[in-house]
Structure formats: C-alpha cells, structure tokens
Design an enzyme around this catalytic site. Structure first.
Site, PDB file in Angstrom:
ATOM      1  N   HIS A 370       0.799  -1.230   0.000  1.00 41.39           N
ATOM      2  CA  HIS A 370       0.000   0.000   0.000  1.00 41.39           C
ATOM      3  C   HIS A 370       0.824   1.269   0.000  1.00 41.39           C
ATOM      4  CE1 HIS A 370      -4.046  -1.744   0.773  1.00 41.39           C
ATOM      5  NE2 HIS A 370      -3.332  -2.703   1.326  1.00 41.39           N
ATOM      6  N   LYS A 562      -8.406  13.985   4.931  1.00 37.68           N
ATOM      7  CA  LYS A 562      -7.569  12.783   4.899  1.00 37.68           C
ATOM      8  C   LYS A 562      -6.588  12.923   6.060  1.00 37.68           C
ATOM      9  CE  LYS A 562      -6.468  14.144   0.543  1.00 37.68           C
ATOM     10  NZ  LYS A 562      -6.721  13.002  -0.326  1.00 37.68           N
ATOM     11  N   ARG A 563      -5.840  11.835   6.361  1.00 39.00           N
ATOM     12  CA  ARG A 563      -4.829  11.958   7.410  1.00 39.00           C
ATOM     13  C   ARG A 563      -3.889  13.119   7.093  1.00 39.00           C
ATOM     14  NH1 ARG A 563      -4.444   7.767  11.220  1.00 39.00           N
ATOM     15  NH2 ARG A 563      -2.732   9.025  11.996  1.00 39.00           N
ATOM     16  N   LYS A 568       0.859  14.589   1.715  1.00 34.00           N
ATOM     17  CA  LYS A 568      -0.479  14.942   1.214  1.00 34.00           C
ATOM     18  C   LYS A 568      -0.652  16.455   1.046  1.00 34.00           C
ATOM     19  CE  LYS A 568      -2.529  10.890   3.560  1.00 34.00           C
ATOM     20  NZ  LYS A 568      -3.147  10.022   2.540  1.00 34.00           N
ATOM     21  N   THR A 673      -8.442   6.880  -1.959  1.00 39.58           N
ATOM     22  CA  THR A 673      -9.762   6.331  -2.264  1.00 39.58           C
ATOM     23  C   THR A 673     -10.853   7.381  -2.078  1.00 39.58           C
ATOM     24  OG1 THR A 673      -9.603   5.365  -0.060  1.00 39.58           O
ATOM     25  CG2 THR A 673      -9.375   3.862  -1.911  1.00 39.58           C
ATOM     26  N   LYS A 677     -14.650   8.671  -4.019  1.00 36.66           N
ATOM     27  CA  LYS A 677     -15.912   8.984  -3.348  1.00 36.66           C
ATOM     28  C   LYS A 677     -16.387  10.386  -3.703  1.00 36.66           C
ATOM     29  CE  LYS A 677     -14.130   6.192   0.428  1.00 36.66           C
ATOM     30  NZ  LYS A 677     -13.394   6.253   1.706  1.00 36.66           N
TER      31      LYS A 677
HETATM   32  O1  73E Z   1      -2.826   5.855  -0.841  1.00 36.06           O
HETATM   33  C1  73E Z   1      -3.384   5.175   0.268  1.00 36.06           C
HETATM   34  C2  73E Z   1      -4.223   4.012  -0.248  1.00 36.06           C
HETATM   35  O2  73E Z   1      -5.336   4.490  -0.984  1.00 36.06           O
HETATM   36  C3  73E Z   1      -2.271   4.643   1.168  1.00 36.06           C
HETATM   37  O3  73E Z   1      -1.538   5.722   1.695  1.00 36.06           O
HETATM   38  C4  73E Z   1      -2.878   3.818   2.293  1.00 36.06           C
HETATM   39  O4  73E Z   1      -3.630   2.737   1.718  1.00 36.06           O
HETATM   40  C5  73E Z   1      -4.726   3.164   0.911  1.00 36.06           C
HETATM   41  C6  73E Z   1      -5.482   1.933   0.442  1.00 36.06           C
HETATM   42  O5  73E Z   1      -4.754   1.206  -0.484  1.00 36.06           O
HETATM   43  C7  73E Z   1      -1.834   3.282   3.232  1.00 36.06           C
HETATM   44  N1  73E Z   1      -1.968   3.130   4.567  1.00 36.06           N
HETATM   45  C8  73E Z   1      -0.831   2.619   5.027  1.00 36.06           C
HETATM   46  N2  73E Z   1       0.008   2.475   4.024  1.00 36.06           N
HETATM   47  N3  73E Z   1      -0.625   2.893   2.884  1.00 36.06           N
HETATM   48  C9  73E Z   1      -0.527   2.282   6.414  1.00 36.06           C
HETATM   49  C10 73E Z   1       0.766   1.987   6.815  1.00 36.06           C
HETATM   50  C11 73E Z   1       1.032   1.666   8.140  1.00 36.06           C
HETATM   51  C12 73E Z   1       0.017   1.628   9.066  1.00 36.06           C
HETATM   52  C13 73E Z   1      -1.282   1.922   8.670  1.00 36.06           C
HETATM   53  C14 73E Z   1      -1.552   2.244   7.342  1.00 36.06           C
END
Ligand code: 73E
Length: 837
Positions: A370, A562-563, A568, A673, A677
C-alpha cells in the site's frame, strides 16, 4: 439426491416454518421484544439509545439466520474461501448499511415511527467503530461489502481493539488533543462473542528438538477469543463473517507462583495479556517498530491460521491441498509473520517436511503493498524477532538461506544483488525486511493503482520483478457505492435511479453510463444541482452549529479531508488559502463582485507523535480564525478545520463537495480512495498526477479535472535542483504568505518556525514551493469554471456516469479472478437440510 433429515431437524423445521417476517408490525414486535428481553427495559418507557440497541439486535437476528445458512452452504459445497487478513477494518456505522443491504429500511422506518422514533435519529445513536487509521482500513471494509455482494466465499480476520483510533479535539489555542476512544462503553450489538472459539498464542520461550521435529516451549501464552460480526451483501441472501480476535489470559494458571504465595503478581501477569488487543496503533504510513505491535501481529495471525487449518482439516484430506480451498490475502506487510507461522504449523504440528510445507505456503499467500514511502516499510530487528518469536526467526533464516541459494546459483559473485534481495538487512542492528519476506512467500504481489504498481516493480522490488514478472499485478482500489452513494447521498441516488429507471446501478455501477445521454437535459441538470444544494445545506447547518458561522450554499465548497501528512500537502492548501485571503483584501468592490465565494473545509488526524503534522493543524486553525473574523472578506472566504474526521463525518460532508483536493507530491500517494468517493458524489477534483487520480482522469476526461504539478518522473530531478540550489521559487504571493507566517500572523513561532524551515529549498522534500505556482493556476481555473454553473454541473454528471471502474465490486472481481481463483457462490435455499423437509 434426497437429503437425509433427522427427527430433530423435522421438529425444528415444524416450529420454525418461516424466517423472521419483514412486515412493519412484526418488526415492531421484534424491536419491543429486544427492549424487554435483551435490554431488560420496560417497553413503555425507553429512550433513543435503547431504541437503537433494540433495533440493532433485531437486525442482527435476521443477519444470523442468513449468516448461518450461508456458512453451512459454503461448507456443504466445499468451496474455496479467501481470508482477508488485516490489522485494520474501518467499518463505520452498521445499522443503515445493514438495512439498505437487506432492503428493509422503509419497514424499519415505519416500525420506529409507530414507537415514536425517527430512524435517522436512532441511527445517530450508533458509535462509529474506528478500528483503522485511514485508507487501508477503509479499503478492507469496502472489500468486505463487495465480497458479500458478489457472493464470494470470504472471511475477514483482524483484531478487536478495545481502543480504536483516538478521538481528535482541538484546544482553544488551535492544537490537536487526542482522547482515548473507548468505543465499547455502550456495548456492541453487532458482534457475537464466541467463548468456545479460542486458540492459544505463544510468545518468547525456547526451541527444543525432540528427535522428530522442533518444539516451541515455555514463554507466555495468551488466549485469542473470537468475536464475529455478520457482513450482509447488497440484494443477496449471502452473509459473510468478520472475525476479530480479543486477547485474554490463558486458562492454565502458573501454579508455581501461586504455591510461592505470589498471588497478586500471578494475577497481574494474567492481566497483562489483555494489553495485546487493547489499542490500535495510530500511525498512517510511518513505521514505529514497537514490540507490542509485533505482538499484535503474531497474535491475530496465529489465531487466524489455527482457525483456518482447523476448518480445512474437518474434511479428511492432506494439508498439501490447502491452497485448493484456501487463499490468504495479506493487507500490507502487517500480517506477514503468517508466512513463518504457517510453515511452523505445517512442520512442527503437522509433521510436514520443508519442501512440501513451502510449496503449499507459497500457493496460499498473496500480498498487497500500500505504500512506497521508505519510512512505512516494516522492518523488525532480528534481536526482537528472536526474543519474541524464536522459532519464527529460525524459519525466516532458513527461508532466506534457500532463497539466496537460488540467487547465488543464477548470479554467482553478485554480492550487491544478494544484499538487495535478502530478507535480512545486514547492519547494526540486523533487521528483518517484512516486505521481502512477503514477496518471497507469496504467489502474487499487487499495488493499489497503476502508477503505484509500476513503482512497486521499478523501485521497491526490481530484482524480484526481473525474476518473476508475472508475480506482480495491479489491482486498482475501489469503494463501495452502497455506503458511499446510496447510504451517504440519498438525494443524488434518487435522481440517478429516477433517470436510469432502476436502482440496479447500486450493485452494477457501469449502468450509470446511461446518465450521459441526458447530460444536456435542463431537468437533469437542475436535479443534480438540487441534490447538491440539499447536501450543502446540511453541512452549512453543521458549520453554523459548530462554529457559529453562516455560510451560503451558493459558495463553492472546497474540501480536503484525509490523514494529515506532509506528502499529502495540506500545507500547500493552507498557503494558497492565505494567498486567496490576501488577494481578497486587495480587491476593489467591482472585483469582489466577480469573485467566487469559497468555503474551505480541511479535516484529518495527525498521528500523536507526528510533530510537523500537528503544527499544520495549528496553522489551519490560526488561518481560520483570522480569515473568518475579517469583515473585509465577508462571504468571499471562510475556512474551517472539521474536528475528528472519521467514516461518519466523511459520509456527511463528501456529498456536499463542489471540489475536493488530492494534491500529494507525485509518486507518493499509492492510490487514495476518497478521490473516488468525491467524484461519485458529484464533485470535481483538483489534483496531481498521482495515485488513482491518473486513472480517474483516464475515465472521466481531462476536461473534467483540474490537474497540476510535476509528474512522478520529474520529481527526483526537481528535488535535486531544490536541494543543491538550482531552483528557487519566485512566486510573490507565496513569498507574501510566508512573510506573514514568519511575522506570526496566524500562529506562534513554536509552529511557524519549524513549518517555514521545511519550506526552505534545501528542506522542501515534498516540493510544496516547487508545485505552488502551478497549483495556484489550477485554482484560478477552478474559480473561472465555477462561474458557469451549467457547464460545471454537466462536468459533474459526466463524471458520475463514468466512475464505474472505481466500484470496489470491480476491484474484488479482479482479485477473485486473477489472484484468489474464487467462484461466486450465491446461496440456494433448497440445499440446506431443514428447508427441504
Ligand atoms: O494511498 C493510500 C491508499 O489508498 C495509502 O496511503 C494507504 O492505503 C490506501 C489503500 O490502499 C496506506 N496506509 C498505510 N500504508 N498505505 C498504512 C501503513 C502503516 C500503518 C497503517 C496504514
């Protein structure tokens, strides 16, 4: 063939001739029954909270019927199942989603009305379970909805945290404060505690060899207890299961300490077990390396694999066939220790040899990456893994030895390659690279959007990609139209259904293409705008209530939620808001007449330890205060930081967007994502060529988006130019904004100094100053285009019509076909024994 039916089944069948009836009066009775018998309240006097609880229990009853039937059906048909392993499931509220999926919203509305309650108000009593950080956890929740809707045999597995994502408050001075989220205070009517489904999970201890195989002994043992929640699909009887594990003390007491008279410390050490499932790590994309987190990972993965193997073994057949009935998806590297754990179970408990165990393991697991951010790639020190999971460390070493042996055979003498491909990073201290373990132990590896999957191949794992190109796939993310359109935006959903003359688009988004033929219809344009106004009005009321400020629904609603993370670039957004403010201050009355009023909404949580992210929140709140109280500005600009952004808040404000911001430095947002939406809810996007923005543009067309900024392939060079002095921005608007920050116009120097330091050329890693002018140009185009409301609404209609690709139903079908090899298995009533009596 006739089904054997026992006497007992016949008796049960004769009493339970039909399932829970769905008419208003029966539902009313079911609710009141729960008030009396489950909540033990008097049925003549109960409040909204109890109405919610009783309603939830009555809906759960229905789900239990279909859940039992579905699971029995899957077992009878002996289907292959997928298990989605995730540290996070950000489910949001259940009630409305369940009612819509079951198609009984109006009956419940009617029943509650007779009892003097409004369904909407009752739904608001539910707490939002925040068992996830952001996109990754919400993706898991959308996937569960799509898996159920498509009738795939699937289970979700995760952790039942006592404390979810912290609640965010803002202090008087504008700083973020974190409050623990004890979400279970009023209980959780959606879950079923399964005290009989429990497994021991071991930590620490030693390894012995008993002549036949290794044994892991001693250390600490905790018990994992299962909590199940039914997951309904839309317009299907199929109901899936989400199983979350909670840690409790193991039952065997340490008799030694008792006999030593050490009663209190023996009890205390049992209490410590519960810590393991106590709190969600509030990190989005930064790796913390904490022992408790690795404990959490092993805890839920070990319980899950024991559960999966037990289920498989109910039918007599060799475990070497596990992959024919089981696919396991690793949601990021968080559950990757499962690869070593399955090997351990195979060899130490099931007496399999290494080769057979490894061949099966690698046919079972697949891994989703991710993020490519280096600071988010999980690495555990060898010392820690050795201490906490000694047998797993042994197994990981052996996996690595055999894996590197193959590399050496093919590339003798290439020491660099060996270093790059090793699961172990040689250094001080030595580290286990979980992503490399996940790649070596999986049959497929995927990224979450096209650009990201490209970077997974080219940047993260180029050596592995070269060896096994077919192992690497792209699975572009998606979101469920049930929650994010039908439930969150009834106003727009009604318009869509009316024009399409069906509501089937809810589970077949491609049907929305049919909207495009009406794009020139003044009626449709008016209805889209009216739906938007309804949604903006609701948010305007919310703003009035929370901030005491009136905003006009004619203003453009501009949202970035978003976070909070540097990549970002919320900072870039605030800087542009400051520039807008300065520009308005200089306008003549005639210019003000021409200016498009904007309501800027920003929301999101900063990880508790992420200092810069917290400073950004403080700056936003400072700007908000100055701008909103400036009489010169009037309605032309308002700025709000929405506190405690979560799924419920998202459902409320996303439908109200005119424009939303997805402005990460190119190459850094894997997918995103919320971008999907926002567009599905009739808004346009201002964004960079990053993540899923790129594919959204491909689908809806460049004319319907406001794209700006450097491309991914330009980033490295631009960064070097900034860092080594070849480039310095010359945007006078930005200079002015930075000067004001420096003069502490919006916040104190505790905040302004570190923020400004990060904008210096040698420090501007996220290229805020480099992309700034291009961003401001795009913002000017947004203002200009918004003036023509007819062409604007046409753009939004076209976009809604073309977003089919981003339904998570499409995503899940791709996983099902290309990775899991699953078959859709809709429940057929006649096959369940007691229904055929
Ligand atoms: O871009 C997003 C993505 O849409 C990405 O930053 C996020 O995952 C979403 C779903 O695919 C994400 N979260 C984490 N890494 N990528 C993450 C890493 C460590 C702890 C919790 C979340």
């Amino acid at each position: 063939a006739a089904v054997e039916v026992s006497e007992k089944d016949k008796i049960i069948h004769n009493i339970m001739t039909q399932y829970l009836p769905r008419d208003v009066d029966s539902i009313l009775k079911q609710i009141v029954n729960h008030v009396e018998y489950t909540l033990a309240r008097t049925k003549y006097n109960f409040d909204e909270q109890h109405a919610y609880q009783a309603t939830a229990y009555s809906v759960r009853d229905r789900l239990i019927e279909s859940w039992n039937d579905t699971q029995q059906y899957f077992t009878e048909k002996d289907v292959k199942r997928v298990y989605y392993l995730s540290m996070e499931f950000l489910m949001g509220r259940y009630l409305n989603n369940a009612l819509l999926n079951l198609g009984i919203e109006s009956q419940y509305q009617g029943a509650l009305k007779k009892l003097g309650f409004d369904l909407d108000e009752v739904e608001h009593q539910e707490r939002d379970p925040g068992l996830g950080n952001g996109g990754l956890g919400r993706l898991a929740a959308c996937f569960m909805d799509s898996l159920a809707t498509i009738n795939y045999p699937a289970w979700g597995y995760g952790i039942r945290y006592k404390y979810g994502m912290f609640e965010q408050r803002i202090s008087k001075e504008g700083y973020q404060i974190e409050i623990p989220d004890y979400w279970l205070t009023a209980g959780n009517p959606w879950e079923i505690e399964r005290l009989d489904v429990k497994y021991p999970v071991r930590f620490y201890g030693e390894i012995k060899h008993n002549g036949k195989h290794y044994e892991w002994q001693g250390g600490e043992v905790v018990t994992a207890i299962a909590y199940d929640s039914p997951i309904p699909g839309y317009d299907t009887y199929n109901t899936l299961n989400l199983r979350l594990w909670s840690a409790t003390p193991a039952s065997e007491f340490d008799l030694d300490s008792f006999s030593r008279g050490d009663y209190y410390s023996a009890v205390a050490s049992k209490e410590a077990a519960e810590k393991i499932s106590s709190v969600l790590y509030p990190n989005d994309a930064t790796e913390a390396g904490k022992e408790l987190r690795l404990k959490q990972q092993h805890f839920f993965v070990s319980a899950t694999l024991q559960d999966v193997v037990r289920r498989f073994k109910k039918k007599d057949r060799p475990l070497t066939e596990l992959h024919t009935k089981v696919a396991i998806q690793l949601n990021d590297t968080h559950p990757t220790i499962g690869i070593a754990e399955l090997m351990r179970i195979f060899m130490d408990h099931e007496s399999m040899g290494w080769s057979a165990a490894w061949a099966t393991t690698t046919k079972v697991f697949s891994y989703t990456n991710h993020t490519v951010l280096p600071e988010a790639l999980e690495r555990w020190s060898v010392d820690l893994v050795e201490k906490l999971l000694p047998r797993h460390m042994q197994i990981i070493y052996e996996i690595n030895r055999r894996h590197l042996e193959e590399v050496v055979k093919k590339y003798p003498g290439d020491g660099d390659k060996l270093m790059r491909m090793s699961i172990i990073e040689e250094g001080f201290p030595k580290m286990v690279r979980m992503a490399v373990l996940a790649v070596v132990g999986s049959h497929h590896v995927n990224g979450v959007a096209a650009i990201h999957s490209g970077l997974v191949k080219s940047r993260l794992f180029p050596d592995f990609y070269k060896e096994q190109p077919d192992k690497f796939l792209n699975m572009t993310n998606g979101v469920t139209p049930r929650r994010w359109m039908q439930s969150a935006n009834p106003a727009l959903s009604e318009v869509i259904s009316r024009w399409l003359e069906t509501d089937e688009w809810v589970s077949n988004y491609e049907l929305c293409r049919g909207l495009e033929q009406f794009v020139d219809s003044a009626d449709m344009q008016r209805e889209f705008r009216e739906a938007k106004r309804t949604n903006k009005k609701r948010v305007a009321e919310r703003i009035k209530k929370e901030f005491g400020v009136e905003v006009s629904t004619d203003a453009m609603f501009d949202i970035q939620v978003k976070r909070i993370h540097e990549y970002k670039r919320q900072l870039m957004n605030v800087l542009s808001i400051i520039c807008r403010y300065n520009a308005i201050k200089r306008m003549t009355p005639a210019e003000k007449e021409e200016c498009v009023p904007r309501v800027c909404i920003i929301g999101g949580k900063a990880a508790a330890g992420y200092v810069i992210a917290k400073h950004i929140i403080r700056l936003i709140n400072g700007v908000s205060k100055v701008v909103n109280n400036d009489k010169d500005v009037g309605d032309l600009l308002k700025v709000f930081f929405m506190t405690n952004y979560n799924v419920t808040l998202a459902e409320d404000i996303i439908p109200a967007n005119d424009i939303s911001q997805h402005i990460s430095t190119a190459g850094m947002e894997a997918s995103g994502t919320s971008n999907m939406k926002f567009v599905m809810n009739g808004g346009l996007i201002i964004g960079t060529m990053d993540g899923a923005n790129i594919e959204i543009r491909e689908e809806i067309g460049n004319d319907n988006m406001f794209i700006f900024g450097l491309l991914e392939e330009e980033i490295d060079r631009a960064r070097n130019e900034l860092k080594y002095g070849g480039y310095q921005h010359t945007d006078s608007r930005l200079q002015e904004a930075m000067k004001q920050i420096e003069a502490n116009k919006y916040c104190g120097k505790d905040v302004s100094e570190p923020l400004l330091k990060n904008l210096q050329p040698y420090n501007d890693y996220y290229l805020v100053t480099r992309d700034f002018s291009s961003y401001m140009d795009a913002q000017a185009r947004v203002d200009e285009e918004y003036k023509n409301q007819t062409s604007w609404v046409k753009k939004t209609i076209t976009s809604v019509a073309r977003m089919g690709k981003f339904s998570s139903d499409r995503t899940i079908r791709e996983y099902g076909e290309q990775i899991w090899n699953l078959e859709a298995t809709p429940f057929v009533p006649s096959s369940v024994a007691y229904k055929t009596v």
